[in-house]
Scaffold this motif. Structure first.
Motif, short mmCIF file in Angstrom:
data_model
loop_
_atom_site.label_atom_id
_atom_site.label_comp_id
_atom_site.label_asym_id
_atom_site.label_seq_id
_atom_site.Cartn_x
_atom_site.Cartn_y
_atom_site.Cartn_z
N ARG A 125 25.74 41.18 36.36
CA ARG A 125 27.00 41.90 36.15
C ARG A 125 27.51 42.47 37.47
O ARG A 125 28.70 42.37 37.78
CB ARG A 125 26.79 43.02 35.14
N ASP A 126 26.62 43.08 38.25
CA ASP A 126 27.04 43.63 39.54
C ASP A 126 27.59 42.54 40.45
O ASP A 126 28.57 42.75 41.17
CB ASP A 126 25.85 44.34 40.21
N ALA A 127 26.94 41.38 40.42
CA ALA A 127 27.43 40.27 41.25
C ALA A 127 28.79 39.80 40.77
O ALA A 127 29.67 39.48 41.58
CB ALA A 127 26.43 39.11 41.20
N ALA A 128 28.99 39.76 39.44
CA ALA A 128 30.29 39.33 38.89
C ALA A 128 31.38 40.31 39.28
O ALA A 128 32.47 39.91 39.72
CB ALA A 128 30.20 39.21 37.37
N TRP A 129 31.12 41.60 39.13
CA TRP A 129 32.13 42.59 39.51
C TRP A 129 32.38 42.57 41.01
O TRP A 129 33.50 42.82 41.46
CB TRP A 129 31.68 43.99 39.10
N GLY A 130 31.35 42.27 41.79
CA GLY A 130 31.56 42.14 43.23
C GLY A 130 32.51 41.02 43.57
O GLY A 130 33.36 41.14 44.46
N ASP A 131 32.39 39.89 42.84
CA ASP A 131 33.31 38.78 43.05
C ASP A 131 34.73 39.16 42.69
O ASP A 131 35.69 38.84 43.40
CB ASP A 131 32.87 37.57 42.21
N VAL A 132 34.88 39.86 41.55
CA VAL A 132 36.22 40.27 41.13
C VAL A 132 36.83 41.23 42.15
O VAL A 132 38.00 41.10 42.53
CB VAL A 132 36.15 40.94 39.74
N GLU A 133 36.04 42.19 42.61
CA GLU A 133 36.54 43.15 43.59
C GLU A 133 36.96 42.47 44.89
O GLU A 133 38.00 42.77 45.46
CB GLU A 133 35.47 44.20 43.88
N ALA A 134 36.14 41.52 45.34
CA ALA A 134 36.46 40.81 46.58
C ALA A 134 37.76 40.01 46.44
O ALA A 134 38.60 39.99 47.35
CB ALA A 134 35.31 39.89 46.97
N ASN A 135 37.94 39.37 45.28
CA ASN A 135 39.17 38.60 45.05
C ASN A 135 40.39 39.51 45.02
O ASN A 135 41.46 39.17 45.56
CB ASN A 135 39.07 37.82 43.74
N LEU A 136 40.25 40.67 44.37
CA LEU A 136 41.37 41.61 44.32
C LEU A 136 41.72 42.14 45.70
O LEU A 136 42.90 42.27 46.06
CB LEU A 136 41.03 42.78 43.38
N GLN A 137 40.70 42.45 46.50
CA GLN A 137 40.97 42.95 47.84
C GLN A 137 41.65 41.91 48.70
O GLN A 137 42.58 42.23 49.46
CB GLN A 137 39.65 43.39 48.48
N ARG A 138 41.22 40.66 48.59
CA ARG A 138 41.88 39.59 49.36
C ARG A 138 43.34 39.45 48.94
O ARG A 138 44.23 39.28 49.77
CB ARG A 138 41.13 38.27 49.17
N ARG A 139 43.58 39.52 47.63
CA ARG A 139 44.95 39.37 47.15
C ARG A 139 45.82 40.52 47.60
O ARG A 139 46.97 40.33 48.00
CB ARG A 139 44.95 39.27 45.63
N LEU A 140 45.27 41.73 47.54
CA LEU A 140 46.04 42.89 47.98
C LEU A 140 46.34 42.83 49.47
O LEU A 140 47.42 43.22 49.92
CB LEU A 140 45.29 44.18 47.64
N ARG A 141 45.37 42.36 50.25
CA ARG A 141 45.61 42.25 51.70
C ARG A 141 46.72 41.25 51.98
O ARG A 141 47.56 41.47 52.86
CB ARG A 141 44.32 41.83 52.41
#
Length: 209
Positions: A125-141
């Motif tokens: 679960r932590d790895a999955a949320w880490g992927d989601v967070e990384a994708n959101l940060q890239r999109r926001l950037r």
């Protein structure tokens, strides 16, 4: 035995990583694609099945090694290939067989331990949320990036402008031509002008004033 134990521990570590990856992907599919709430207990059966499946693979590998040992016993000729084993390979084959069996047994014990299964799910679960967070940060950037903050803006601007000239503008011009031709073909033909009325060969319209 020390080296065998180290090899088993390494095999269990690799198999655990593979299990976490599979569980992580399942969590992403169920919680994001299917919009389901995360419940650790809901993923427990899948986690156990994943561990048992990996254990089965190790048992199959151990069974293959056993068959290879039987074929290699009493052969002293030169091998024809990498997996053409001979009697001198018996010791290494036996050791590999024990390693495969040891990894399989360890994975089955993990599958039967609810605490281990839950820990594996939480890590996934932590790895999955880490992927989601990384994708959101890239999109926001990307969406919030201003030219003066983008270190690659100047370098990539020339490439973007060239792409507009060579790809986008010709494509837009071709689309406009196609649209104009379609409108021309669809326009109704102009009706011919009605001939002037004539009486005894005289154009009557000329008499009107």
């Amino acid at each position: 035995m020390g080296k065998t134990a180290e090899a088993i521990a390494e095999g269990v570590s690799i198999a655990s990583a593979a299990a976490r990856l599979a569980i992580r992907n399942r969590i992403l599919v169920e919680t994001i694609a299917h919009d389901e709430p995360f419940e650790a207990t809901a993923f427990a059966p899948f986690a156990r099945e994943t561990l048992v499946g990996l254990a089965d693979e190790q048992d199959e590998a151990a069974a293959l090694i056993k068959r290879q040992r039987k074929r290699a016993w009493g052969k002293f000729t030169e091998p024809d290939g990498t997996h053409d084993y001979r009697d001198r390979d018996m010791r290494n084959l036996r050791k590999r067989g024990r390693q495969y069996s040891g990894v399989a047994q360890a994975l089955r014990r993990m599958a039967d331990d609810p605490h281990v299964v839950r820990t594996l799910i939480e890590q996934s679960r932590d790895a999955a949320w880490g992927d989601v967070e990384a994708n959101l940060q890239r999109r926001l950037r990307v969406e919030g990036m201003r030219p003066e903050l983008d270190p690659d803006y100047d370098r990539m601007r020339a490439a973007r402008m060239q792409s507009i000239r060579l790809v986008d503008l010709p494509r837009l011009a071709a689309h406009k031509r196609h649209h104009d031709e379609a409108e021309t073909d669809a326009a109704p033909a102009a009706e011919p002008a009605a001939p002037s009325p004539r009486v005894s060969g005289i154009d009557v319209s000329e008499l009107e004033s």
